[in-house]
Design a protein around this motif. Structure first.
Motif, PDB file in Angstrom:
ATOM      1  N   UNK A  82       0.815  -1.220   0.000  1.00 46.64           N
ATOM      2  CA  UNK A  82       0.000   0.000   0.000  1.00 46.64           C
ATOM      3  C   UNK A  82       0.850   1.272   0.000  1.00 46.64           C
ATOM      4  N   UNK A  83       2.154   1.105   0.095  1.00 51.23           N
ATOM      5  CA  UNK A  83       3.047   2.265   0.026  1.00 51.23           C
ATOM      6  C   UNK A  83       3.041   3.104   1.288  1.00 51.23           C
ATOM      7  N   UNK A  84       2.770   2.478   2.421  1.00 51.25           N
ATOM      8  CA  UNK A  84       2.702   3.210   3.694  1.00 51.25           C
ATOM      9  C   UNK A  84       4.109   3.282   4.310  1.00 51.25           C
ATOM     10  N   UNK A  85       4.813   4.306   3.911  1.00 47.13           N
ATOM     11  CA  UNK A  85       6.219   4.469   4.300  1.00 47.13           C
ATOM     12  C   UNK A  85       6.392   4.543   5.827  1.00 47.13           C
ATOM     13  N   UNK A  86       5.526   5.316   6.460  1.00 42.50           N
ATOM     14  CA  UNK A  86       5.644   5.516   7.910  1.00 42.50           C
ATOM     15  C   UNK A  86       5.472   4.199   8.658  1.00 42.50           C
ATOM     16  N   UNK A  87       4.472   3.450   8.251  1.00 41.25           N
ATOM     17  CA  UNK A  87       4.181   2.185   8.934  1.00 41.25           C
ATOM     18  C   UNK A  87       5.261   1.136   8.657  1.00 41.25           C
ATOM     19  N   UNK A  88       5.804   1.144   7.442  1.00 40.11           N
ATOM     20  CA  UNK A  88       6.892   0.204   7.130  1.00 40.11           C
ATOM     21  C   UNK A  88       8.081   0.471   8.041  1.00 40.11           C
ATOM     22  N   UNK A  89       8.386   1.736   8.239  1.00 44.88           N
ATOM     23  CA  UNK A  89       9.517   2.090   9.107  1.00 44.88           C
ATOM     24  C   UNK A  89       9.229   1.639  10.549  1.00 44.88           C
ATOM     25  N   UNK A  90       8.017   1.921  11.004  1.00 43.95           N
ATOM     26  CA  UNK A  90       7.645   1.550  12.381  1.00 43.95           C
ATOM     27  C   UNK A  90       7.722   0.038  12.579  1.00 43.95           C
ATOM     28  N   UNK A  91       7.169  -0.687  11.632  1.00 46.81           N
ATOM     29  CA  UNK A  91       7.136  -2.145  11.770  1.00 46.81           C
ATOM     30  C   UNK A  91       8.534  -2.743  11.695  1.00 46.81           C
ATOM     31  N   UNK A  92       9.335  -2.225  10.777  1.00 47.22           N
ATOM     32  CA  UNK A  92      10.705  -2.741  10.654  1.00 47.22           C
ATOM     33  C   UNK A  92      11.454  -2.527  11.964  1.00 47.22           C
ATOM     34  N   UNK A  93      11.305  -1.333  12.531  1.00 45.70           N
ATOM     35  CA  UNK A  93      11.962  -1.046  13.811  1.00 45.70           C
ATOM     36  C   UNK A  93      11.437  -1.964  14.909  1.00 45.70           C
ATOM     37  N   UNK A  94      10.121  -2.186  14.868  1.00 41.24           N
ATOM     38  CA  UNK A  94       9.519  -3.051  15.898  1.00 41.24           C
ATOM     39  C   UNK A  94      10.057  -4.472  15.797  1.00 41.24           C
ATOM     40  N   UNK A  95      10.196  -4.969  14.581  1.00 38.98           N
ATOM     41  CA  UNK A  95      10.764  -6.318  14.406  1.00 38.98           C
ATOM     42  C   UNK A  95      12.202  -6.365  14.927  1.00 38.98           C
ATOM     43  N   UNK A  96      12.969  -5.342  14.637  1.00 39.87           N
ATOM     44  CA  UNK A  96      14.358  -5.295  15.119  1.00 39.87           C
ATOM     45  C   UNK A  96      14.386  -5.251  16.642  1.00 39.87           C
ATOM     46  N   UNK A  97      13.504  -4.421  17.214  1.00 37.98           N
ATOM     47  CA  UNK A  97      13.465  -4.290  18.672  1.00 37.98           C
ATOM     48  C   UNK A  97      13.089  -5.622  19.338  1.00 37.98           C
ATOM     49  N   UNK A  98      12.352  -6.430  18.601  1.00 40.08           N
ATOM     50  CA  UNK A  98      11.935  -7.723  19.147  1.00 40.08           C
ATOM     51  C   UNK A  98      12.923  -8.838  18.799  1.00 40.08           C
ATOM     52  N   UNK A  99      14.074  -8.438  18.308  1.00 42.70           N
ATOM     53  CA  UNK A  99      15.142  -9.407  18.119  1.00 42.70           C
ATOM     54  C   UNK A  99      15.122 -10.165  16.801  1.00 42.70           C
ATOM     55  N   UNK A 100      14.261  -9.736  15.882  1.00 44.17           N
ATOM     56  CA  UNK A 100      14.262 -10.420  14.575  1.00 44.17           C
ATOM     57  C   UNK A 100      15.539 -10.068  13.817  1.00 44.17           C
ATOM     58  N   UNK A 101      16.019 -11.017  13.048  1.00 40.57           N
ATOM     59  CA  UNK A 101      17.221 -10.775  12.263  1.00 40.57           C
ATOM     60  C   UNK A 101      16.901  -9.899  11.055  1.00 40.57           C
ATOM     61  N   UNK A 102      17.783  -8.957  10.750  1.00 39.84           N
ATOM     62  CA  UNK A 102      17.544  -8.077   9.584  1.00 39.84           C
ATOM     63  C   UNK A 102      17.260  -8.856   8.299  1.00 39.84           C
TER      64      UNK A 102
END
Lengths: 212, 317
Positions: free
Chosen positions: A13-33
């Protein structure tokens, strides 16, 4: 915790803000890049490519998704590099000598990045020798040549020949594209592949890498 | 019947005597072939009218066809590395969306050159930024469209003061194999622009000719609704059978013969192409015109053949 499916949908959907938030959230939860990239961002962009091929998406939607993907990629890239995770392949792309049109080249670059490739943009009006030198310097796997005009597409042949003369032709794959270019022309000049649009370029690049 | 009378009979579906034919020679092509090309031109008055030896300055490139950089009246910077061919906009004045609010179109009159409406939008914003605008649909998109349209309507008023029988416009609306934007967005944002411009022409009694490069099949019905009288689409990007299905008999087509193949085709392939175009698109009542643009990479013998075959098939109505 959000799912990778949600991240994919946000890329689509091209939601740049949410993609950034979710990516950060995954990283914060220990997911591998690499996992975030492979399970969230790239599959989302793959759907965008399919929608583009099916004429559900056009260039605006495709670019919006590419920018959303980049918002996530910007967070992941330093981490991927630090952990020595390699891209699918490295692509050097440029518009050939005598031609300074860059719209097609830039669209292909955006989609290739979305497909997990590292893209090195050589710019416009790139001479055959410059392509050869840049390919050596950057150690790319694929060279992408773009031309809009019949008057400049012949520089694609010169570029292929420059790699032959240099002796480095067998180290790289060459794919071509642009308004007047065809599969037949690619065969005639000894290129490895032709892509009719940005989405098809990703598929062709994957195919070429698989064929190596 | 004069060439002009026959031309208007063709575009009005009023039973022309022959299919109007034309060849557009790029300035770079003149510069390359010079007197040899002039000889061909002089042999084909049906195509080139009353051209006389010496009418063309072989090296007289103008505007965006000149080598180097120049800034147009809108603040767009053009670059040309191939004199005699069209240049490219390399610097756009409105790369920041907010700049649209304070932007004013030129004070000077520039007419309605090729790229007057849709292309002007991306000359101003940059292609990718404009595409993002079409994706996000911020108010600035419509504001910019309104500003460009307002300027164009004023320019059109000036052109129409001369009471021309035909207003010739050019704006590349398509990519090679698709529209850049969704047809529904084209209809939402751009159709009203062309409809207003074309309506103004009709109010003054002028017919409308629109050239567009690229694939435009999905919006041809909308362009017909806008009131275009003659459409000049590329056969290669749209497909001859598609054009026949969508436009034949509904609107006059000045078919842009396949210039992407002219440099590479044999003479017999050129003949076959022109023959096919006539066979599939001509009607006794008219509605078909043929135009061939020749770039400098088209061999001279192919240019001569294009002229000969156009003349050969022009009477096959």
């Amino acid at each position: 915790m959000a799912s990778y499916s949600e991240l994919q949908q946000c890329v689509i959907s091209g939601d740049k803000t949410r993609v950034k938030e979710l990516t950060q959230a995954f990283l914060d939860n220990g997911k591998l890049p690499k996992e975030i990239l492979d399970e969230g961002l790239i599959p989302g962009m793959a759907v965008v490519g399919k929608k583009f091929e099916a004429c559900e998406f056009f260039i605006p939607e495709m670019l919006l998704s590419a920018r959303a993907l980049n918002a996530g990629l910007d967070l992941l890239k330093p981490l991927l590099e630090a952990s020595d995770v390699k891209p699918i392949a490295k692509v050097l792309i440029g518009t050939v000598q005598g031609d300074i049109h860059d719209i097609g080249k830039n669209l292909v670059s955006a989609m290739l990045r979305g497909g997990g490739f590292e893209v090195i943009d050589a710019g416009v009006g790139v001479s055959p020798d410059q392509f050869v030198e840049l390919a050596k310097e950057t150690g790319v796997d694929i060279v992408g040549l773009s031309a809009l005009l019949t008057t400049t597409m012949t520089a694609m042949k010169d570029t292929v020949q420059a790699f032959e003369s240099d002796g480095s032709r067998n180290k790289i794959k060459i794919m071509i594209g642009g308004a007047p270019v065809t599969t037949k022309y690619a065969e005639e000049i000894g290129a490895d592949g032709y892509a009719r649009n940005a989405s098809a370029a990703v598929e062709m690049a994957k195919k070429l890498i698989g064929a190596r | 019947m004069t060439r002009e009378e026959n031309y208007f009979k063709a575009i009005r579906f009023d039973y022309p005597e022959w299919i109007p034919i034309s060849v557009r020679i790029m300035p770079a092509t003149w510069a390359k072939y010079r007197e040899a090309l002039e000889e061909i031109v002089l042999q084909h008055p049906v195509i080139f009218g009353d051209y006389e030896k010496g009418n063309i300055d072989f090296d007289g490139f103008e505007g965006t066809y000149r080598e180097g950089e120049h800034t147009d009246a809108w603040g767009c910077v053009w670059k040309n590395v191939s004199p005699g061919l069209e240049g490219v906009v390399v610097k756009c004045p409105l790369t920041r969306r907010e700049d649209v609010h304070t932007f004013q179109p030129p004070n000077e009159h520039t007419g309605l050159p090729h790229g007057f409406m849709f292309m002007r939008l991306y000359y101003l914003r940059g292609f990718e930024e404009l595409m993002i605008d079409f994706a996000e649909e911020p108010p600035e998109l419509q504001i910019l469209i309104d500003k460009v349209l307002g300027y164009n309507l004023n320019e059109l008023d000036l052109l129409l003061e001369e009471n021309p029988a035909l207003i010739v416009l050019g704006d590349d609306l398509g990519n090679q194999d698709s529209l850049p934007i969704h047809p529904q967005k084209w209809i939402k944002y751009l159709k009203p622009c062309y409809a207003r411009l074309f309506a103004k022409c009709h109010q003054k009694g002028s017919l409308v000719y629109l050239h567009s490069d690229g694939h435009i099949l999905e919006i041809i019905p909308a362009l017909i609704e806008c009131g275009v009288d003659v459409l000049n689409p590329q056969v290669g990007a749209n497909g001859i059978d598609n054009l026949a299905r969508i436009a034949k008999g509904k609107i006059a087509i000045d078919l842009d013969l396949d210039r992407q193949h002219f440099p590479f085709w044999t003479l017999s392939q050129i003949e076959e192409h022109i023959h096919e175009a006539v066979e599939k698109l001509s009607l006794p009542q008219g509605g078909l015109l043929l135009i061939a643009e020749v770039a400098p990479d088209v061999p001279l013998k192919s240019i001569a053949a294009i002229c000969e075959y156009l003349e050969k098939y022009k009477s096959s109505i």
